[in-house]
Write an enzyme that holds these catalytic residues in place. Structure first.
Site, PDB file in Angstrom:
ATOM      1  CG  HIS A 200      -2.109  -0.834   1.144  1.00  0.00           C
ATOM      2  ND1 HIS A 200      -3.059  -0.673   0.172  1.00  0.00           N
ATOM      3  CD2 HIS A 200      -2.530  -1.878   1.917  1.00  0.00           C
ATOM      4  CE1 HIS A 200      -4.018  -1.577   0.347  1.00  0.00           C
ATOM      5  NE2 HIS A 200      -3.716  -2.324   1.389  1.00  0.00           N
ATOM      6  CB  CYS A 256      -1.872   3.908  -4.284  1.00  0.00           C
ATOM      7  SG  CYS A 256      -3.090   2.820  -5.008  1.00  0.00           S
TER       8      CYS A 256
END
Length: 418
Positions: A200, A256
């Site tokens: 993440h 991301c």
């Protein structure tokens, strides 16, 4: 104040918990005994920024620049594994064997003077609402490629995943930070370093004025909810700025909002035709974000305002990060001759799968199948929805892998090598 102590064996700087009497190194596993607290306080109180000219005992070093490692370990014996490619590795023309890397027997720590050295981090956030399915595959595939394609010795690759038997090699914030310190420890001209992260990513408000867009980019370790995130400023200070002349570092970050996660001065803007221009990201404050003479190249999953996919669509079966798969695929197909050809091939692969599915695809979340956006549902850096939650999202912007560097260069002329 945060205190750092040097490992008494390998000199890797370690975060010292308050009141600790000893600490175990995540790299070499040696225990360092800590002097009684008053002695530590006397060193810390001398200056908020201690320097090497104060000479505490080896077991109570307050972080100065690291000294050369005293490792005397013999290199690894030849591995008993046949090193078959992981299930999700691109272009396996025979039925792939299961990965041999998940439960490899522990060995001595990697030597710090190898010509090639890598830190590979895959975070799955298992059994949490943040769980990702492709990050362990990404880590195993990256290790396989570095060993087989670029001759990285297995003994010089440090893996941090939740599947490691030793908790000191789980992808916690502390272990990742220590691994980054190890990566650049005592590096010398001719060394080739690789930092790979799959997990993440996020962003947060910039607090020191060094960001063009006003946001810091962050990486999320497995314990981010309790220990916090790793901010791009920290990454730059740890593995970019100390890099000396003649040393080359490649960062491959599949997360991301990761476009400028290395905080490098220049970002390569490339369109779908392969035309490009360099965008200046040097802070207006004059803060130095370059190296100490070395070269840094960063391939990232997407732009700072985009998300990166965790999907089975590229491999056809196994879950992977879209960017990691596209990176390895481009190299395996011979598109890695130059940095420009590699980046263009990666972007074409991601564009192709997104265009093919027009932003929508059947994916699986928590055991429930339903339609959602390919790049907007199981994305690195977003929290997957609950099983019973109905998803009805508009298609996201196409994910576009990015290239940044410490200096601008001719991307179609400079040969790519690890």
């Amino acid at each position: 104040m945060l205190l750092l102590v040097d490992c008494s064996s390998c000199r890797t700087p370690l975060h010292l918990p308050p009141g600790a009497t000893r600490i175990r190194c995540a790299i070499c596993h040696a225990f360092t005994l800590i002097a009684p607290e008053p002695r530590l306080q006397s060193h810390a109180s001398a200056s908020p920024f201690p320097f090497p000219n104060s000479s505490p005992a080896p077991s109570t070093f307050i972080y100065p620049p690291p000294t050369p490692s005293p490792y005397t370990h013999a290199p690894h014996a030849p591995s008993p594994f046949n090193h078959a490619p992981p299930d999700s590795y691109p272009f396996t023309h025979a039925p792939p064997a299961s990965s041999p890397f998940n439960h490899a027997p522990p060995g001595p720590p990697p030597p710090v003077h190898g010509q090639k050295r890598a830190v590979i981090v895959g975070v799955s956030y298992k059994n949490t609402k943040d769980e990702l399915k492709g990050c362990i595959n990404d880590a195993n595939c990256m290790k396989f490629m570095l060993m087989k394609r670029f001759q990285f010795p297995e003994s010089c690759i440090l893996m941090l995943t939740e599947e490691e038997a030793d908790p000191m090699r789980w992808p916690t914030k502390n272990n990742i930070t220590m691994a980054m310190h190890w990566l650049v420890l005592s590096c010398k001209p001719g060394d080739s370093l690789v930092f790979h992260f799959s997990g993440h990513g996020n962003n947060q408000m910039d607090d020191n004025g060094d960001e063009v867009d006003g946001f810091d980019e962050t990486l999320l370790p497995v314990d981010h909810r309790t220990s916090g995130v790793i901010v791009d400023d920290e990454i730059n200070a740890t593995i970019v700025r100390p890099l000396p002349y003649g040393v080359k570092l490649h960062a491959i970050v599949d997360a991301c909002h990761s476009g400028t996660v290395m905080d490098l001065p220049y970002l390569c803007r490339m369109d779908r035709l392969g035309n490009y221009e360099w965008e200046d990201h040097r802070p207006k404050t004059g803060m130095w974000k370059g190296t100490s003479g070395g070269e840094v190249f960063s391939f990232t999953g997407c732009d700072d305002d985009q998300t990166s996919a965790d999907t089975p669509q590229l491999s056809g079966s196994a879950w992977t990060g879209a960017m990691t798969y596209a990176f390895i695929q481009a190299i395996e197909r011979g598109h890695g001759m130059t940095y420009g050809s590699l980046l263009n091939a990666m972007r074409s692969t991601v564009h192709e799968i997104f265009d093919k599915n027009k932003g929508r695809e059947l994916v699986e979340v928590g055991g429930a199948d339903f339609l959602s956006t390919l790049l907007g549902l199981l994305i690195l850096g977003a929290s997957p929805p609950d099983e019973e939650e109905e998803v009805n999202q508009a298609p996201q912007k196409t994910q576009e892998p990015q290239l940044s560097a410490n200096e601008a260069f001719a991307v179609y002329e400079k040969p790519f090598s690890l």
